[in-house]
Design an enzyme around this catalytic site. Structure first.
Site, PDB file in Angstrom:
ATOM      1  N   ASP A 182      -6.502  -6.584   4.557  1.00  0.00           N
ATOM      2  CA  ASP A 182      -5.875  -5.253   4.594  1.00  0.00           C
ATOM      3  C   ASP A 182      -5.915  -4.689   6.008  1.00  0.00           C
ATOM      4  O   ASP A 182      -6.984  -4.496   6.572  1.00  0.00           O
ATOM      5  CB  ASP A 182      -6.676  -4.351   3.632  1.00  0.00           C
ATOM      6  CG  ASP A 182      -6.092  -2.962   3.476  1.00  0.00           C
ATOM      7  OD1 ASP A 182      -5.013  -2.687   4.035  1.00  0.00           O
ATOM      8  OD2 ASP A 182      -6.734  -2.150   2.778  1.00  0.00           O
ATOM      9  N   MET A 202     -12.085   4.312  -0.383  1.00  0.00           N
ATOM     10  CA  MET A 202     -12.725   4.558   0.918  1.00  0.00           C
ATOM     11  C   MET A 202     -13.388   5.922   0.812  1.00  0.00           C
ATOM     12  O   MET A 202     -12.960   6.910   1.416  1.00  0.00           O
ATOM     13  CB  MET A 202     -11.660   4.520   2.029  1.00  0.00           C
ATOM     14  CG  MET A 202     -11.204   3.093   2.317  1.00  0.00           C
ATOM     15  SD  MET A 202      -9.648   3.033   3.198  1.00  0.00           S
ATOM     16  CE  MET A 202      -8.535   3.121   1.802  1.00  0.00           C
ATOM     17  N   MET A 242     -11.188  -5.918   5.787  1.00  0.00           N
ATOM     18  CA  MET A 242     -10.369  -4.995   6.575  1.00  0.00           C
ATOM     19  C   MET A 242     -10.125  -5.569   7.970  1.00  0.00           C
ATOM     20  O   MET A 242     -11.067  -5.952   8.667  1.00  0.00           O
ATOM     21  CB  MET A 242     -11.083  -3.649   6.736  1.00  0.00           C
ATOM     22  CG  MET A 242     -11.336  -2.865   5.465  1.00  0.00           C
ATOM     23  SD  MET A 242      -9.850  -2.280   4.649  1.00  0.00           S
ATOM     24  CE  MET A 242      -9.045  -1.320   5.909  1.00  0.00           C
ATOM     25  N   HIS A 285      -8.419   0.876  -3.833  1.00  0.00           N
ATOM     26  CA  HIS A 285      -9.309   0.686  -2.690  1.00  0.00           C
ATOM     27  C   HIS A 285      -9.978   2.023  -2.383  1.00  0.00           C
ATOM     28  O   HIS A 285      -9.369   2.919  -1.803  1.00  0.00           O
ATOM     29  CB  HIS A 285      -8.450   0.197  -1.499  1.00  0.00           C
ATOM     30  CG  HIS A 285      -9.203   0.003  -0.233  1.00  0.00           C
ATOM     31  ND1 HIS A 285      -8.572  -0.230   0.983  1.00  0.00           N
ATOM     32  CD2 HIS A 285     -10.537  -0.029   0.044  1.00  0.00           C
ATOM     33  CE1 HIS A 285      -9.465  -0.383   1.932  1.00  0.00           C
ATOM     34  NE2 HIS A 285     -10.670  -0.259   1.399  1.00  0.00           N
ATOM     35  N   MET A 322      -8.912   8.004  -0.122  1.00  0.00           N
ATOM     36  CA  MET A 322      -9.761   8.423   1.009  1.00  0.00           C
ATOM     37  C   MET A 322     -10.258   9.842   0.795  1.00  0.00           C
ATOM     38  O   MET A 322      -9.525  10.691   0.287  1.00  0.00           O
ATOM     39  CB  MET A 322      -8.950   8.366   2.306  1.00  0.00           C
ATOM     40  CG  MET A 322      -8.328   7.015   2.585  1.00  0.00           C
ATOM     41  SD  MET A 322      -7.544   6.997   4.207  1.00  0.00           S
ATOM     42  CE  MET A 322      -6.653   5.425   4.102  1.00  0.00           C
ATOM     43  N   HIS A 372      -1.303  -1.500  -4.098  1.00  0.00           N
ATOM     44  CA  HIS A 372      -2.574  -1.155  -3.457  1.00  0.00           C
ATOM     45  C   HIS A 372      -2.674   0.367  -3.306  1.00  0.00           C
ATOM     46  O   HIS A 372      -1.782   1.003  -2.742  1.00  0.00           O
ATOM     47  CB  HIS A 372      -2.632  -1.851  -2.094  1.00  0.00           C
ATOM     48  CG  HIS A 372      -3.929  -1.708  -1.379  1.00  0.00           C
ATOM     49  ND1 HIS A 372      -5.036  -2.492  -1.670  1.00  0.00           N
ATOM     50  CD2 HIS A 372      -4.300  -0.893  -0.371  1.00  0.00           C
ATOM     51  CE1 HIS A 372      -6.027  -2.171  -0.856  1.00  0.00           C
ATOM     52  NE2 HIS A 372      -5.615  -1.184  -0.056  1.00  0.00           N
ATOM     53  N   ASP A 412      -4.776   3.399  -1.864  1.00  0.00           N
ATOM     54  CA  ASP A 412      -5.803   3.758  -0.883  1.00  0.00           C
ATOM     55  C   ASP A 412      -6.329   5.164  -1.137  1.00  0.00           C
ATOM     56  O   ASP A 412      -5.644   6.153  -0.875  1.00  0.00           O
ATOM     57  CB  ASP A 412      -5.213   3.693   0.531  1.00  0.00           C
ATOM     58  CG  ASP A 412      -5.020   2.272   1.005  1.00  0.00           C
ATOM     59  OD1 ASP A 412      -5.988   1.485   0.936  1.00  0.00           O
ATOM     60  OD2 ASP A 412      -3.902   1.948   1.451  1.00  0.00           O
ATOM     61  N   SER A 460       0.845  -1.189   0.000  1.00  0.00           N
ATOM     62  CA  SER A 460       0.000   0.000   0.000  1.00  0.00           C
ATOM     63  C   SER A 460       0.883   1.242   0.000  1.00  0.00           C
ATOM     64  O   SER A 460       1.641   1.474   0.947  1.00  0.00           O
ATOM     65  CB  SER A 460      -0.895   0.014   1.240  1.00  0.00           C
ATOM     66  OG  SER A 460      -1.370   1.324   1.445  1.00  0.00           O
TER      67      SER A 460
HETATM   68  C1  DX5 Z   1      -6.157   1.565   5.730  1.00  0.00           C
HETATM   69  C2  DX5 Z   1      -5.738   1.174   4.347  1.00  0.00           C
HETATM   70  C3  DX5 Z   1      -4.640   0.195   4.309  1.00  0.00           C
HETATM   71  C4  DX5 Z   1      -3.359   0.673   4.934  1.00  0.00           C
HETATM   72  C5  DX5 Z   1      -2.626  -0.540   5.440  1.00  0.00           C
HETATM   73  O1  DX5 Z   1      -7.378   2.211   5.697  1.00  0.00           O
HETATM   74  O2  DX5 Z   1      -6.826   0.614   3.641  1.00  0.00           O
HETATM   75  O3  DX5 Z   1      -4.403  -0.279   2.990  1.00  0.00           O
HETATM   76  O4  DX5 Z   1      -2.537   1.372   4.052  1.00  0.00           O
HETATM   77  O5  DX5 Z   1      -1.537  -0.117   6.171  1.00  0.00           O
HETATM   78  P1  DX5 Z   1      -0.830  -1.092   7.218  1.00  0.00           P
HETATM   79  O6  DX5 Z   1      -0.348  -2.278   6.478  1.00  0.00           O
HETATM   80  O7  DX5 Z   1       0.265  -0.243   7.790  1.00  0.00           O
HETATM   81  O8  DX5 Z   1      -1.876  -1.462   8.252  1.00  0.00           O
HETATM   82 ZN    ZN Z   2      -6.410  -0.363   1.690  1.00  0.00          ZN
END
Ligand code: DX5
Ligand code: ZN
Length: 227
Positions: free
Chosen positions: A185, A78, A147, A76, A47, A43, A45, A20
């Protein structure tokens, strides 16, 4: 544009690592991505500060890194109203677009919207959301993202209590005999990865455990932990 080209080599029968980039150094993102070029997926993320209390990046960043990487782009989302943005994320170069079941009223229509963009479709579940929230949509899915932390931030601790949901997902996927990736994740490290894989996950998303310190060493340890 590279839409969909990478998915051909995504093979659902082996364990895939999806670093990620949320934990990467954004001041030299290209270098960070090259440092993980041995992994199958990347990956991404996204947000929005609304569905989760954090803001990261959008399609323009994904578009700019697309030409720098041959990874499968595992986006991903969010975000609230993911259906409004699916096309933009597909055009930016995502190979898989995953949205949260909790963010929408009608998952089926969002799945169709993403499918129509010509990319693979995933649905993600927060730690407290039961697997049943996604069960009826399995025949239309390519990926389930479970998650094991509350979405929003990297570096949180793995939530052990979610592990039975991974097993439930694996059993349901095997029952319908469809090749669906089961991705996990949050808090994934060489310590937590083995049980996640034993319970049926085949995609390991990992942020801080990969990018903190020596990336090559971290990746080797993560891979070795699930051999
Ligand atoms: C959190 C993200 C994850 C995050 C994981 O909301 O969806 O993908 O980057 O990070 P680690 O591996 O540090 O928990
Ligand atoms: Zn993620």
């Amino acid at each position: 544009m590279k839409i969909g080209v990478n998915i051909m080599r995504s093979g659902k029968d082996k364990i895939k690592i999806a670093p990620s980039i949320l934990s990467a150094d954004f001041s030299c993102l290209e270098d960070s991505i090259k440092a993980v070029k041995s992994t199958e997926w990347l990956h991404l993320d996204v947000m929005d500060g609304h569905f989760v209390p954090n803001i990261t990046f959008g399609p323009c960043v994904i578009k700019s890194i697309r030409e720098k990487s041959d990874h499968v782009f595992d986006t991903h989302l969010m975000i609230s109203e993911p259906e409004k943005y699916a096309e933009e994320f597909a055009e930016a170069g995502s190979d898989i677009i995953t949205f949260h079941a909790e963010a929408v009223d009608d998952p089926k229509s969002v799945i169709e919207e993403i499918e129509n963009c010509g990319v693979q479709v995933g649905v993600s579940l927060k730690p407290d959301t039961p697997f049943d929230a996604v069960r009826e949509y399995l025949p239309s899915l390519d990926l389930i993202l479970i998650m094991t932390v509350e979405p929003g931030f990297s570096g949180q601790s793995f939530m052990q209590e979610v592990v039975p949901k991974i097993k439930e997902a694996r059993e349901a996927v095997d029952e319908i005999e469809k090749d669906i990736d089961i991705s996990v994740d949050g808090g994934i490290s060489p310590k937590t990865a083995p049980q996640v894989v034993e319970n049926g996950s085949n995609v390991l998303v990992s942020g801080s455990s990969v990018f903190k310190g020596d990336v090559d060493k971290n990746l080797k340890e993560l891979r070795d932990s699930v051999k």
